[in-house]
Enzyme design. Sequence first.
Site, short mmCIF file in Angstrom:
data_model
loop_
_atom_site.label_atom_id
_atom_site.label_comp_id
_atom_site.label_asym_id
_atom_site.label_seq_id
_atom_site.Cartn_x
_atom_site.Cartn_y
_atom_site.Cartn_z
N HIS B 214 0.81 -1.21 0.00
CA HIS B 214 0.00 0.00 0.00
C HIS B 214 0.85 1.26 0.00
O HIS B 214 0.38 2.32 -0.39
CB HIS B 214 -0.95 -0.01 1.20
CG HIS B 214 -2.12 -0.90 0.98
ND1 HIS B 214 -2.02 -2.27 0.94
CD2 HIS B 214 -3.44 -0.63 0.76
CE1 HIS B 214 -3.21 -2.80 0.71
NE2 HIS B 214 -4.09 -1.83 0.59
N SER B 218 0.33 -0.96 -6.27
CA SER B 218 0.70 -2.05 -7.16
C SER B 218 1.57 -1.57 -8.30
O SER B 218 1.39 -0.45 -8.80
CB SER B 218 -0.57 -2.68 -7.77
OG SER B 218 -1.34 -3.32 -6.78
N ASP B 243 -11.10 -9.47 -9.51
CA ASP B 243 -10.56 -10.59 -8.72
C ASP B 243 -11.58 -11.71 -8.55
O ASP B 243 -11.21 -12.88 -8.44
CB ASP B 243 -10.10 -10.09 -7.34
CG ASP B 243 -8.77 -9.35 -7.42
OD1 ASP B 243 -8.17 -9.34 -8.51
OD2 ASP B 243 -8.34 -8.77 -6.40
N GLU B 286 6.01 -33.62 -2.78
CA GLU B 286 4.89 -33.10 -3.55
C GLU B 286 5.42 -32.28 -4.72
O GLU B 286 6.55 -31.78 -4.69
CB GLU B 286 4.02 -32.21 -2.65
CG GLU B 286 3.36 -32.97 -1.53
CD GLU B 286 2.05 -33.62 -1.97
OE1 GLU B 286 2.11 -34.76 -2.47
OE2 GLU B 286 0.99 -33.01 -1.80
#
Lengths: 255, 416
Positions: B214, B218, B243, B286
């Site tokens: 912030h 961005s 989003d 994994e």
Amino acid sequence: MKRAILAIAVTALGLSLSAGAFAAGDDVKHPEQRSWSWDGVFGKFDRSQMQRGYQVYKEVCAACHALQYVSFRNLTEIGFSDGQAKALAASYEVDDGPNDDGEMFKRPGRLADPLPKPFANEKAARAANNGAFPPNLSLITKARHDGPNYLYSLMVGYGQPPAGVKLSEGMNYNPYFSGNQIAMAPPLADGAVQYGDNTQATVKQMAEDVTAFLTWAAEPSLEARKRLGFKVMIFLLVMTGLFIAAKQRVWRDLH
Amino acid sequence: MSEMQLKNPMLRWIEYRLPIFSFIDHSVGSQYPAPKNLNYWWNFGSLAGIALVMQIATGIMLAMHYTPHADMAFDSVERIMREVNYGWLLRYFHANGASLFFLVVYIHIFRGLYYGSYKYPRELLWWFGLIIFVLMMATAFMGYVLPWGQMSYWAATVITNLFTAIPWIGVGITEWLWGGFTVGNPTLVRFYSLHYLLPFVIVGAVFLHLWALHQHKSNNPLGIDIKGPQDTIPFHPYYTYKDLVGLGVFLVVLFGFVFYHPNYMGHPDNYIPANPLQTPAHIVPEWYFLPFYAILRAIPSKLGGVIVMAASILVLFLIPWLDTSRVRSTKFRPVYRWFFIFLVIDVVLLGIVGAKPPEGIWILIGRLATLYYFLHFIIFMPFVGWFERPLPIPDSIHQPVLGAAVGAAAAGENKR
């Protein structure tokens, strides 16, 4: 450019996943690929097939293999009535206790009891099986790659070893088994069980049936999962469509 | 914070005493300005946050039914699968959710790499992201141990044994981690405790990540700074709705796995109870750890492998300074763009090598791919930055109109 990145990302995922899934190699024969009633989005178990499979398990496999995560009450899920499951349970003697006198006792099985184990412990199982330990079959189709196909292939895959292959004492040749030598003697022979529904008890038939039963035993929630999944997927697709529409609408006044 | 116009008197009453609504509005609402040109690659940050919340929610519910004990853990997981109402859904959700969380975070990281989101003045933002990533790896590893299957046990054995490579004190440290002389019940119980703790540490790190975000807002696909209000749009409703589209697609993919291929990303050996006397033929982690596993195995010495694997993550902390380019976005970097593509291919290749048994040609491929990984960051990043001639940069986000003269001027201006 964006498309290139996307393509790379998708290929990356695909490759890394498939690489993970097929890591094991060796000289093990790839299981025969069959189609099963529970495959696909709408897959379901065949109740009568599973009951036949249970019969095969009970009369053949259960001599050596436990199925400890399945209880008698679960047998109603494969189409037995409460009464039938109760009668099946009652046909076994199980250990219980201690009672008020502090003593262990035997009583007929109940619905709540797990299927009885053939051996008290691993040592007893090995002692009775030439040193080999017959695994618990409750999860067998999930604990092997390509489980159902593997299990079926293993059941029907016994044969004479090719020239040059020397088997160890008491071992049997099976190309689908890791190392191609398996301690378990061929478990099935034509007519090994007498089916109640006039199905011909061939080795292939019995292998198929017991595979169906054990696939259910490993994943009893499979049908519920696929049924719920279809509803959820429809819901999510509609929801995503609405999100796309809402986004377009919100963004419309921007250029 | 500015006064907020609230119609509801109850909300006004709260807002007057605790300005939480204006806080939210300034954080992810109408008062938070975001560049107007963010593309769908910018979905993955909020998606990662949502994935974290889903993992915590499903994890808390699984913890209500799970038993952290070496003799009971495996059975308790099977109990969740068979007896707990919708337990199978919780567990498959949590296991596949972890995989897709990593997928989302990897895309988020590569997005940051492509658009130069780690560059001035977002270095700390990038660092907090990497810290979250490392915490995620620790959490996922310990979570994978909890079902106490064969892969759980042997993954725990292989990974904790890495600490024995530390000279002098390695064995001591490892036994201290184990709580014994081998992986055993004390190991399982502490992994359970930490697996429950670390996600909340991640939440804390996420707050720092967002705080740093912030501060300078961005980055964006053009990689140029916000020059004024004409370059931005309010986060809400524009990016909240954008989003949501990504969230919808994410949920379709996640639940596609959960309902139709729940064990696809797992390993069948983990449905065999842990057996300390029998090592599985191939111990593989994994999928999301495979590239690092390949780097670990590329080095013939144990200590060397551990150091190089650690370095493969630590080097990412340095790239804000290793990248010498004047421009952020790879969109304007015709040479580096190829290096970025090679890096993606290299990491995928490392993933494939990680899944293969370390023999034959795979050893060589693993070593070359490991070498290339480090060459990319240590050599190519600074040198390409020095010698590459970036394409003309648009003047502003508002008017990405290219004129050669304007572009050249902007390129100079963008230098800081």
